[in-house]
Design a protein around this motif. Structure first.
Motif, short mmCIF file in Angstrom:
data_model
loop_
_atom_site.label_atom_id
_atom_site.label_comp_id
_atom_site.label_asym_id
_atom_site.label_seq_id
_atom_site.Cartn_x
_atom_site.Cartn_y
_atom_site.Cartn_z
N MET A 193 0.83 -1.21 0.00
CA MET A 193 0.00 0.00 0.00
C MET A 193 0.86 1.26 0.00
O MET A 193 0.50 2.27 -0.61
CB MET A 193 -0.92 0.00 1.22
N GLY A 194 2.03 1.18 0.67
CA GLY A 194 2.82 2.38 0.87
C GLY A 194 3.95 2.61 -0.11
O GLY A 194 4.55 3.69 -0.13
N SER A 195 4.29 1.61 -0.93
CA SER A 195 5.45 1.74 -1.80
C SER A 195 5.15 1.17 -3.18
O SER A 195 4.91 -0.04 -3.33
CB SER A 195 6.66 1.01 -1.20
N GLU A 196 5.23 2.03 -4.18
CA GLU A 196 5.03 1.59 -5.56
C GLU A 196 6.15 0.65 -5.99
O GLU A 196 5.93 -0.31 -6.73
CB GLU A 196 4.95 2.81 -6.48
N ARG A 197 7.40 0.93 -5.53
CA ARG A 197 8.51 0.04 -5.89
C ARG A 197 8.30 -1.35 -5.30
O ARG A 197 8.57 -2.36 -5.97
CB ARG A 197 9.84 0.62 -5.42
N PHE A 198 7.80 -1.42 -4.07
CA PHE A 198 7.54 -2.73 -3.48
C PHE A 198 6.52 -3.50 -4.32
O PHE A 198 6.70 -4.69 -4.59
CB PHE A 198 7.04 -2.60 -2.05
N ARG A 199 5.46 -2.83 -4.74
CA ARG A 199 4.45 -3.50 -5.55
C ARG A 199 5.05 -4.06 -6.83
O ARG A 199 4.75 -5.18 -7.24
CB ARG A 199 3.30 -2.53 -5.88
N ARG A 200 5.90 -3.28 -7.50
CA ARG A 200 6.50 -3.72 -8.76
C ARG A 200 7.42 -4.92 -8.53
O ARG A 200 7.41 -5.89 -9.29
CB ARG A 200 7.25 -2.58 -9.43
N LEU A 201 8.24 -4.84 -7.47
CA LEU A 201 9.17 -5.94 -7.20
C LEU A 201 8.43 -7.20 -6.75
O LEU A 201 8.81 -8.32 -7.11
CB LEU A 201 10.20 -5.52 -6.16
N TRP A 202 7.40 -7.03 -5.95
CA TRP A 202 6.64 -8.19 -5.46
C TRP A 202 6.00 -8.94 -6.63
O TRP A 202 5.94 -10.18 -6.64
CB TRP A 202 5.58 -7.73 -4.48
N ALA A 203 5.56 -8.21 -7.63
CA ALA A 203 4.92 -8.83 -8.79
C ALA A 203 5.89 -9.69 -9.60
O ALA A 203 5.46 -10.54 -10.38
CB ALA A 203 4.30 -7.76 -9.68
N ARG A 204 7.20 -9.48 -9.41
CA ARG A 204 8.19 -10.27 -10.16
C ARG A 204 8.37 -11.67 -9.60
O ARG A 204 8.96 -12.54 -10.26
CB ARG A 204 9.53 -9.53 -10.16
N ALA A 205 7.92 -11.90 -8.37
CA ALA A 205 7.97 -13.23 -7.74
C ALA A 205 9.39 -13.75 -7.55
O ALA A 205 9.62 -14.96 -7.56
CB ALA A 205 7.14 -14.24 -8.52
N ASP A 206 10.37 -12.86 -7.39
CA ASP A 206 11.74 -13.30 -7.08
C ASP A 206 11.80 -13.79 -5.64
O ASP A 206 11.14 -13.24 -4.76
CB ASP A 206 12.73 -12.15 -7.25
N VAL A 207 12.60 -14.79 -5.39
CA VAL A 207 12.85 -15.25 -4.03
C VAL A 207 14.35 -15.24 -3.77
O VAL A 207 15.14 -15.60 -4.64
CB VAL A 207 12.26 -16.65 -3.77
N ARG A 208 14.73 -14.83 -2.58
CA ARG A 208 16.15 -14.76 -2.23
C ARG A 208 16.33 -15.14 -0.76
O ARG A 208 15.50 -14.79 0.06
CB ARG A 208 16.70 -13.34 -2.41
N ALA A 209 17.43 -15.80 -0.48
CA ALA A 209 17.82 -16.02 0.90
C ALA A 209 18.76 -14.90 1.30
O ALA A 209 19.61 -14.49 0.51
CB ALA A 209 18.51 -17.37 1.06
N ARG A 210 18.58 -14.38 2.52
CA ARG A 210 19.52 -13.35 2.98
C ARG A 210 20.91 -13.98 3.03
O ARG A 210 21.10 -15.07 3.54
CB ARG A 210 19.12 -12.86 4.37
N ALA A 211 21.88 -13.27 2.51
CA ALA A 211 23.22 -13.84 2.41
C ALA A 211 24.26 -12.78 2.75
O ALA A 211 23.96 -11.61 2.90
CB ALA A 211 23.46 -14.38 1.00
N HIS A 212 25.50 -13.24 2.86
CA HIS A 212 26.60 -12.33 3.15
C HIS A 212 26.86 -11.44 1.94
O HIS A 212 26.53 -11.79 0.80
CB HIS A 212 27.86 -13.12 3.49
N GLY A 213 27.46 -10.30 2.19
CA GLY A 213 27.79 -9.40 1.09
C GLY A 213 27.96 -7.97 1.56
O GLY A 213 27.78 -7.65 2.75
N PRO A 214 28.31 -7.07 0.65
CA PRO A 214 28.54 -5.67 1.02
C PRO A 214 27.23 -4.95 1.33
O PRO A 214 26.21 -5.19 0.70
CB PRO A 214 29.21 -5.09 -0.23
N LYS A 215 27.29 -4.07 2.31
CA LYS A 215 26.18 -3.18 2.66
C LYS A 215 26.76 -1.79 2.88
O LYS A 215 27.70 -1.63 3.68
CB LYS A 215 25.47 -3.65 3.94
N THR A 216 26.23 -0.82 2.18
CA THR A 216 26.77 0.53 2.24
C THR A 216 25.73 1.49 2.82
O THR A 216 24.58 1.48 2.39
CB THR A 216 27.19 1.01 0.84
N TYR A 217 26.17 2.29 3.77
CA TYR A 217 25.30 3.25 4.44
C TYR A 217 25.86 4.66 4.28
O TYR A 217 27.09 4.85 4.28
CB TYR A 217 25.18 2.92 5.93
N GLN A 218 24.98 5.63 4.15
CA GLN A 218 25.36 7.03 4.16
C GLN A 218 24.85 7.60 5.48
O GLN A 218 23.73 8.07 5.58
CB GLN A 218 24.76 7.77 2.96
#
Length: 274
Positions: A193-218
Motif C-alpha cells: 500500500m505504501g510503496s510503488e517500488r515494493f508493488r512492482r518488485l513483489w509482482a516479479r515473484a523473485d525469491v532470495r535467501a539473505r546472504a553475506h555481502g557488502p552493505k553501504t550506508y550514508q
C-alpha cells in the motif's frame, strides 16, 4: 495451488526462448516461453502443465518439480520455494515468539567493533548491540527493517535499490515458509500500500535467501560506511538470524564505526544534551 500457478506463469514469461534453443522471429507475440514449450522441455504433457498453471493439477512429483526448476532456470533458493508452493517436503514451522535467550543477548554484547542484531523471518529486529542502534540512529525495539527501507529512512541506505531487491526476495521466500503468519501477511500488505517500488518488485515473484555481502550506508553523523554483512542462521530459534555488519580493519569505514561508537545516547538519536 494458486500461488504455484502464479509463480510458474511469472517465471515462464521471463525465460528467453533463445536461451533454451528455441528460435524466435518478429511474429512471436508471447513473452517468454509458451506453455507447450515448457511442457515439452520438462518432459510432461501439455495438458498437465496447463492444469498446473490453472491451479487444477494434483500435487506434482519431485521429479516434475526438478524438471520445471531446470527449465525455468531456478537457483537453489528458488527451487526450494517452488517445492514449498507445491506442497513438497513442507515443514511445519511456528512463528517466532520474539523471546531471545539470555545467552544470545550476552553474545551480542560481546561484539564490540561491529553492529550485530537478531532478526526474525518478518525482518523484525528482536535485539541488537550498542553499535547497531548507533548505525540505525534509533532504538531497535519495534523496528522492522523492511518497513524502514521502503517507508521510513531510505536516505540511510547508499545501495537502496539493491537493498529493496534483497528485502522483497526474502519476504517472498518467508511467505512461502510461513503461509499462515498473519503478521507477515499484514506487513506485506502495508508495504504494498505504501510503496510503488515494493508493488512492482513483489509482482516479479523473485525469491532470495539473505546472504553475506557488502552493505553501504550514508550515515548522517559519520558519512559513508562500506560494511560487510554476514548472516548466521540460529537453528534452534525458528526463523531467526544473527546479522553482523563489520568494516575492513584499517579502512575509512572502520574509522567511521569507531567514531560512531563514541557518540552518546543523546547524540545518537538526534537530541541535545542538557
Amino acid at each position: 495451488m494458486d500461488d504455484l500457478a502464479g509463480f510458474l506463469r511469472l517465471r515462464r514469461s521471463r525465460i528467453d526462448p533463445a536461451s533454451v534453443g528455441i528460435p524466435t522471429d518478429r511474429h512471436r507475440r508471447v513473452e517468454g516461453l509458451r506453455r507447450e514449450e515448457i511442457a515439452h522441455l520438462s518432459g510432461v504433457s501439455v495438458d498437465y502443465y496447463v492444469r498446473l498453471e490453472q491451479g487444477r493439477a494434483t500435487q506434482p512429483s519431485e521429479q516434475v518439480l526438478d524438471a520445471l526448476a531446470r527449465v525455468l532456470d531456478l537457483d537453489e533458493t528458488e527451487r526450494d520455494h517452488l517445492c514449498r508452493l507445491a506442497g513438497q517436503r513442507r515443514r511445519t514451522t511456528k512463528a517466532v515468539s520474539g523471546r531471545i535467550r539470555p545467552e544470545l543477548l550476552r553474545m551480542l554484547d560481546l561484539v564490540a567493533d561491529a553492529a550485530a542484531l537478531i532478526m526474525n523471518h518478518r525482518m523484525d529486529v528482536l535485539a541488537g548491540n550498542h553499535l547497531a542502534e548507533l548505525l540505525y540512529g534509533r532504538p531497535l525495539q519495534g523496528m522492522n527493517t523492511a518497513r524502514h527501507i521502503f517507508l521510513e529512512e531510505t536516505d540511510l541506505y547508499a545501495g537502496w535499490e539493491q537493498c529493496t531487491l534483497d528485502v522483497v526476495g526474502h519476504l517472498r521466500l518467508a511467505a512461502g515458509k510461513y503461509p499462515d503468519d498473519p503478521r507477515l501477511a499484514s506487513l506485506i500488505g502495508e508495504l504494498a500500500m505504501g510503496s510503488e517500488r515494493f508493488r512492482r518488485l513483489w509482482a516479479r515473484a523473485d525469491v532470495r535467501a539473505r546472504a553475506h555481502g557488502p552493505k553501504t550506508y550514508q550515515h548522517p553523523l559519520v558519512g559513508l560506511l562500506e560494511l560487510h554483512q554476514e548472516n548466521f542462521s540460529l537453528p534452534s530459534e525458528s526463523g531467526m538470524e544473527l546479522l553482523v555488519l563489520s568494516a575492513t580493519p584499517g579502512s575509512p569505514s572502520a574509522d567511521g564505526l569507531r567514531l560512531l561508537a563514541s557518540y552518546t545516547a543523546n547524540e545518537r538519536f538526534g537530541t541535545e544534551q542538557s
